[in-house]
Write an enzyme that holds these catalytic residues in place. Sequence first.
Site, PDB file in Angstrom:
ATOM      1  N   LYS A  77       0.843  -1.203   0.000  1.00  0.00           N
ATOM      2  CA  LYS A  77       0.000   0.000   0.000  1.00  0.00           C
ATOM      3  C   LYS A  77       0.876   1.251   0.000  1.00  0.00           C
ATOM      4  O   LYS A  77       1.837   1.348   0.763  1.00  0.00           O
ATOM      5  CB  LYS A  77      -0.913  -0.014   1.221  1.00  0.00           C
ATOM      6  CG  LYS A  77      -1.932   1.129   1.256  1.00  0.00           C
ATOM      7  CD  LYS A  77      -2.880   0.968   2.433  1.00  0.00           C
ATOM      8  CE  LYS A  77      -3.869   2.118   2.496  1.00  0.00           C
ATOM      9  NZ  LYS A  77      -4.811   1.980   3.625  1.00  0.00           N
ATOM     10  N   SER A 152      -9.310   3.105   2.366  1.00  0.00           N
ATOM     11  CA  SER A 152      -8.195   3.580   1.576  1.00  0.00           C
ATOM     12  C   SER A 152      -7.333   2.459   0.985  1.00  0.00           C
ATOM     13  O   SER A 152      -6.430   2.724   0.184  1.00  0.00           O
ATOM     14  CB  SER A 152      -7.298   4.492   2.431  1.00  0.00           C
ATOM     15  OG  SER A 152      -6.771   3.798   3.538  1.00  0.00           O
ATOM     16  N   SER A 176     -10.627   1.318   6.463  1.00  0.00           N
ATOM     17  CA  SER A 176      -9.810   1.214   5.254  1.00  0.00           C
ATOM     18  C   SER A 176      -9.403  -0.205   4.891  1.00  0.00           C
ATOM     19  O   SER A 176      -8.966  -0.450   3.767  1.00  0.00           O
ATOM     20  CB  SER A 176      -8.559   2.088   5.400  1.00  0.00           C
ATOM     21  OG  SER A 176      -8.910   3.447   5.436  1.00  0.00           O
TER      22      SER A 176
END
Length: 477
Positions: A77, A152, A176
């Site tokens: 990520k 996210s 997220s």
Amino acid sequence: MSDILDKDALDQAAALERGEISTEELMIETLARIDAVNGEVNAIVSLRDRDAILEEARAADKAPRKGWMHGLPLAVKDLANVAGLPTSMGSPIFAGQIAEKDDIVVARMREAGAIIIGKTNTPEFGLGSHTFNPVHGATHNPYDLGRSAGGSSGGAAAALACRMLPVADGSDMMGSLRNPAAWNNVYGFRPSWGRVPSEPHGDSFLHQLATNGPMARSPRDVAALLDVQSGRDPRQPHCYDADPCLPEIGQETKGLRLGWLGDWGGAFPMEEGILELCETALAQFPEIGMTVDPVAPAFEAAKIWDSWTTLRSWAVAGASGALYEQEKTRDMLKPEAIWEIERGLSYSAMEVHRASLIRSQWFRRAAELFESYDALILPTAQVWPFPVDWRAPQEVAGQKMDTYHRWMEVVVPVGLLGLPCLAIPAGFGASGPAKGLPMGLQVFGPRGSDARLLALGQAWHEKTRFTDIKPELLGNT
């Protein structure tokens, strides 16, 4: 040989260990899948040079196995640092910035043998449950390319759904790891706070809202990756060692008592069809030996929201306030970040204290509920995946949203307390605009119940097999 990409991560790892496939062959298949679908989905960004990846794969084939992840492809990520790769955090402020070393969690995954091939897309600074940013653009939902992949950890979840990765890392403050798992028909796990370390910089005592964690297409793989990520960092006061979860994945789950919180007594507006789908899915728990009872609202939702928004803005201001102070970088921040920072800077110490008192009261009330229930359940999101060109929903079920993130209020009761929570697939919309779109449930328990939640999830997975339903865009790739 592309069916190897449909296998779970641990099964891919076993095939590598037995010599049924080489790391180089797996990497060729992975890169071919990325070539075929990532242009439409935009889940993986900052992809490394192909020749360099294959050279590392060939070296892995000749080297002793480091751990269960040996030879598996991984994209990290884009909030975390990977040595030699850019860490944009989705912000033009940091676009092109090359990391000098791995973050702790990244280093642990690399030490377990993973080959890092690139990054996964994220919103700017991870703010907002919709993955778009001015550096890499938007990530599209594999089940409907016109829709959001959530966030996210939207890039991570979409990459998993497309079989471009066997497992993925993510992080979770306000859903997220959970919202994108639901919208991409995969699993995301928010661990007990402190189990998986963050980076040892800044304040280490006050902010307990965000955590790193794993994502995968099965809870068994989630448990395996969680065990790699977990472990004490002596530089962080609340970080701790915990027993591994993978050995407990087959523990007995029959007889577990689950409490269904629904829409929190009407406090959380839900788009049409979400509650109905979730309640239909819940009916499968008794078929695997667990009971589900409806639970009345456990605490005043407005108080939880007030506590959350105060502590979240305070945390964002603490992390990014320096960017706001400089006019040059302030002008490069998205409006949502500026809003959070300005709110956080405005609070007095006693306002933060009052917010934490509410958090403490809710923690004690939740502890009482866990005396009656092994786990509690909520929907994972209040809306179906929305058009990818939106910034955020402006209303939900006719109720106007007063912030950019109010439409994800359903994840706040868990995140505020740092409880472990597994997002599990619950099926797909049956009709109308939601037809064919994925949705999920979040199953959470008391701190330290990570292994039990993952075992519960594995029993669910073996019963439902929702993740076997692949996006149509994969076709024959």
